[in-house]
Enzyme design. Structure first.
Site, PDB file in Angstrom:
ATOM      1  N   CYS A  96       0.899 -25.310 -15.734  1.00 40.01           N
ATOM      2  CA  CYS A  96       1.565 -24.899 -16.963  1.00 40.01           C
ATOM      3  C   CYS A  96       1.063 -25.659 -18.175  1.00 40.01           C
ATOM      4  O   CYS A  96       0.517 -26.756 -18.064  1.00 40.01           O
ATOM      5  CB  CYS A  96       3.074 -25.140 -16.867  1.00 40.01           C
ATOM      6  SG  CYS A  96       3.847 -24.202 -15.548  1.00 40.01           S
ATOM      7  N   GLY A 115      -2.700 -22.123 -17.519  1.00 38.04           N
ATOM      8  CA  GLY A 115      -1.878 -21.140 -16.835  1.00 38.04           C
ATOM      9  C   GLY A 115      -2.162 -19.743 -17.322  1.00 38.04           C
ATOM     10  O   GLY A 115      -2.152 -19.505 -18.537  1.00 38.04           O
ATOM     11  N   ASN A 164       6.145 -28.371 -17.863  1.00 33.16           N
ATOM     12  CA  ASN A 164       4.921 -28.541 -17.076  1.00 33.16           C
ATOM     13  C   ASN A 164       5.170 -29.699 -16.120  1.00 33.16           C
ATOM     14  O   ASN A 164       5.496 -30.796 -16.555  1.00 33.16           O
ATOM     15  CB  ASN A 164       3.751 -28.863 -18.021  1.00 33.16           C
ATOM     16  CG  ASN A 164       2.461 -29.259 -17.300  1.00 33.16           C
ATOM     17  OD1 ASN A 164       1.649 -30.000 -17.836  1.00 33.16           O
ATOM     18  ND2 ASN A 164       2.271 -28.767 -16.096  1.00 33.16           N
ATOM     19  N   GLY A 165       5.014 -29.448 -14.832  1.00 31.64           N
ATOM     20  CA  GLY A 165       5.232 -30.491 -13.842  1.00 31.64           C
ATOM     21  C   GLY A 165       5.902 -29.904 -12.619  1.00 31.64           C
ATOM     22  O   GLY A 165       5.949 -28.684 -12.451  1.00 31.64           O
ATOM     23  N   TYR A 170     -10.836 -32.398 -14.219  1.00 30.00           N
ATOM     24  CA  TYR A 170     -10.906 -30.935 -14.234  1.00 30.00           C
ATOM     25  C   TYR A 170      -9.894 -30.221 -15.124  1.00 30.00           C
ATOM     26  O   TYR A 170     -10.246 -29.290 -15.826  1.00 30.00           O
ATOM     27  CB  TYR A 170     -10.750 -30.418 -12.789  1.00 30.00           C
ATOM     28  CG  TYR A 170     -10.712 -28.916 -12.671  1.00 30.00           C
ATOM     29  CD1 TYR A 170     -11.868 -28.159 -12.874  1.00 30.00           C
ATOM     30  CD2 TYR A 170      -9.526 -28.250 -12.381  1.00 30.00           C
ATOM     31  CE1 TYR A 170     -11.838 -26.768 -12.788  1.00 30.00           C
ATOM     32  CE2 TYR A 170      -9.485 -26.875 -12.288  1.00 30.00           C
ATOM     33  CZ  TYR A 170     -10.643 -26.135 -12.490  1.00 30.00           C
ATOM     34  OH  TYR A 170     -10.613 -24.778 -12.410  1.00 30.00           O
TER      35      TYR A 170
END
Ligand code: SF4
Length: 500
Positions: free
Chosen positions: A21, A47, A122-123, A273
């Site tokens: 996300c 995402g 996000n997580g 990445y």
């Protein structure tokens, strides 16, 4: 016909870790929703399953969510015009197995006794399943399968902690209830929330996922990465610190540190990445860090070769660093087709053997008769590596060596990254020599964990207290895995509570 997920499966079955996300928030700007859409577009790499924006105009909230890419839906002026107001939050979400439905697209919105609240996360909460069971047992009714919804239910039932002095912000009572809710979750979160009084940003105490603060025309912005600020011409102010909560309201920004301080554990894979190479992450430019990883890899694992070739696009900065440090020419030996996407109509069955060639093609002119070093950012399942190596050999390479800009990925991630089961990770059960044979290269080598740390500017990995989360390489998980340790497999977890 394959659906979108089916098509991905046909192309390359999930051969990278994928961040799940990206979040964005803006407070106090006349073009809040348009900027949110642009910010989310810059965060698209975090995402691609769905995107959403919630705005507030001083009277009511406006909510627009859609499956697909940001540009597929939020490029419509009418949609942006409907998202009225000077504050907005947004979210992009990565597809996980079994969860491509609109109800899981964030921001999630709910009405509380104090008014509306939208949240984008996000997580991954590692106690999401335990929390959900408890909440459902207490009568909560969940509408999505995301772990983020647990936070909403926790806020609904939270009471203001008597021990905390109410912060000098708008609506301190709601701020305290959000803090109380976050104290009950375990795991990782970089989140933004919008109420009728404020925009809130929060980063978990370990700071695993990124969150930055920016400024534009006097408005304050929160975003997963600085590339979302750059697209708007906004100024980067600073990273939100691990364990910090910021409240942005009409009086400006208030910073709170309500959690017990713990050593920070930023995700080292963000450097390898996830993050965009043009982003500043934790004070460092990602592109330069990747170059240094490549240079460190060249020093640790040299190879006699004629050309250094990146596996595009993610291996490119490390390959440049490798080539510069080794003094070997850098060549674009593999060309990526950027137009293979979700709208591609899959070919007939008889030409499906094209496989990876639809996305990558070997550039024979730079490979024929050469000793080639392929540089990739990571090896996950190894399925794509096999095809790439095969393609390079078929283009006439004399030798093919592979150098990898991260250590062997031996473990799954539980902290907000879409990851295969441990048994599907090539390095989880094979020695490096077995991996070499499997992929079909003349030599295979990875950067060491210490080398990876050095490339980030540290002297090395502190064995007693690692400075980053590196669990997918080291198996040392810094945050409790409550659900997993209770026997729930990640695949089951994703059905019960998907990651934000
Ligand atoms: Fe990042 Fe840690 Fe997850 Fe690996 S395990 S991807 S280092 S958060």
């Amino acid at each position: 016909m394959f659906g979108w997920l089916g098509w991905q499966g046909f192309m390359a079955p999930f051969d990278k870790f994928h961040d799940e996300c990206g979040v964005f928030g803006i407070y106090g700007h006349d073009s809040a929703s348009a900027h949110a859409a642009l910010g989310l577009h810059a965060l698209q790499h975090r995402g691609q399953e769905g995107a959403g924006i919630v705005s507030y105009d001083g009277k009511q909230f406006y909510n627009e969510r859609s499956l697909g890419l940001v540009g597929d839906h939020f490029n419509d002026e009418k949609i942006i015009a409907q998202l009225k107001g000077r504050s907005a939050i947004g979210h992009v979400r990565y597809a996980t197995t079994g969860g491509t439905t609109l109800r899981n697209v964030q921001p999630l919105f709910a009405e509380f006794d104090f008014g509306g609240l939208a949240i984008a996360h996000n997580g991954n909460l590692t106690n999401a399943t335990a929390l959900k069971r408890e909440l459902v047992g207490r009568g909560a009714i969940f509408q999505s399968t995301t772990d983020t919804e647990s936070i909403i239910h926790l806020i609904a039932t939270a009471r203001e902690p008597r021990s905390m002095v109410p912060p000098a912000t708008a609506d301190p009572s709601t701020v305290l209830r959000i803090i109380e809710a976050l104290k009950q979750v375990i795991g990782t979160y970089s989140l933004v929330a919008l109420t009728q009084h404020f925009l809130l940003g929060a980063r978990d105490p370990y700071g695993v996922r990124p969150l930055v603060l920016g400024k534009l025309d006097g408005a304050l912005i929160l975003a997963s990465e600085t590339c979302a600020l750059d697209i708007l011409g906004a100024t980067f102010v600073r990273d939100i610190e691990p364990g910090e909560i910021v409240i942005i309201d009409q009086n400006g920004l208030k910073s709170l540190k309500p959690f017990l301080a713990v050593p920070s554990k930023f995700c080292v894979f963000e450097y390898v990445y996830f993050a965009r190479p043009d982003s500043q992450v934790e004070g460092t430019n990602v592109y330069h860090t990747r170059q240094r990883i490549g240079a460190e890899l060249a020093r640790e694992q040299p190879a006699d070769a004629d050309v250094i070739v990146p596996v595009p696009d993610s291996g490119t900065p490390a390959a440049i660093g490798f080539a510069q440090a080794a003094g070997i020419p850098f060549e674009l030996g593999i060309i990526r087709n950027h137009y293979v996407g979700r709208t591609f109509i899959e070919p007939a069955a008889q030409i499906r053997h094209l496989g990876v060639k639809l996305k990558h093609n070997a550039n024979r002119a730079t490979l024929e008769g050469k000793r080639v070093v392929l540089v990739d950012d990571s090896i996950v399942r190894g399925t794509t590596s096999i095809k790439i190596v095969d393609m390079v050999r078929n283009a006439g390479a004399k030798e093919v060596h592979m150098r990898v800009a991260s250590p062997p990925t031996t473990n799954s991630c539980f902290y907000g990254v879409d990851t295969p089961k441990r048994s599907d990770l090539l390095a989880s059960s094979r020695s490096i020599e077995q991996m070499r044979q499997h992929i079909g290269v003349d030599s295979l080598a990875f950067i060491s964990l210490d080398g990876l740390y050095r490339a980030t500017g540290l002297p090395g990995r502190d064995a007693k207290q690692p400075q980053f989360c590196d669990a997918c390489f080291s198996s040392e998980y810094p945050i409790q895995l409550t659900d997993f340790n209770s026997g729930t497999e990640p695949s089951q977890l994703s059905l019960l509570a998907e990651r934000g």
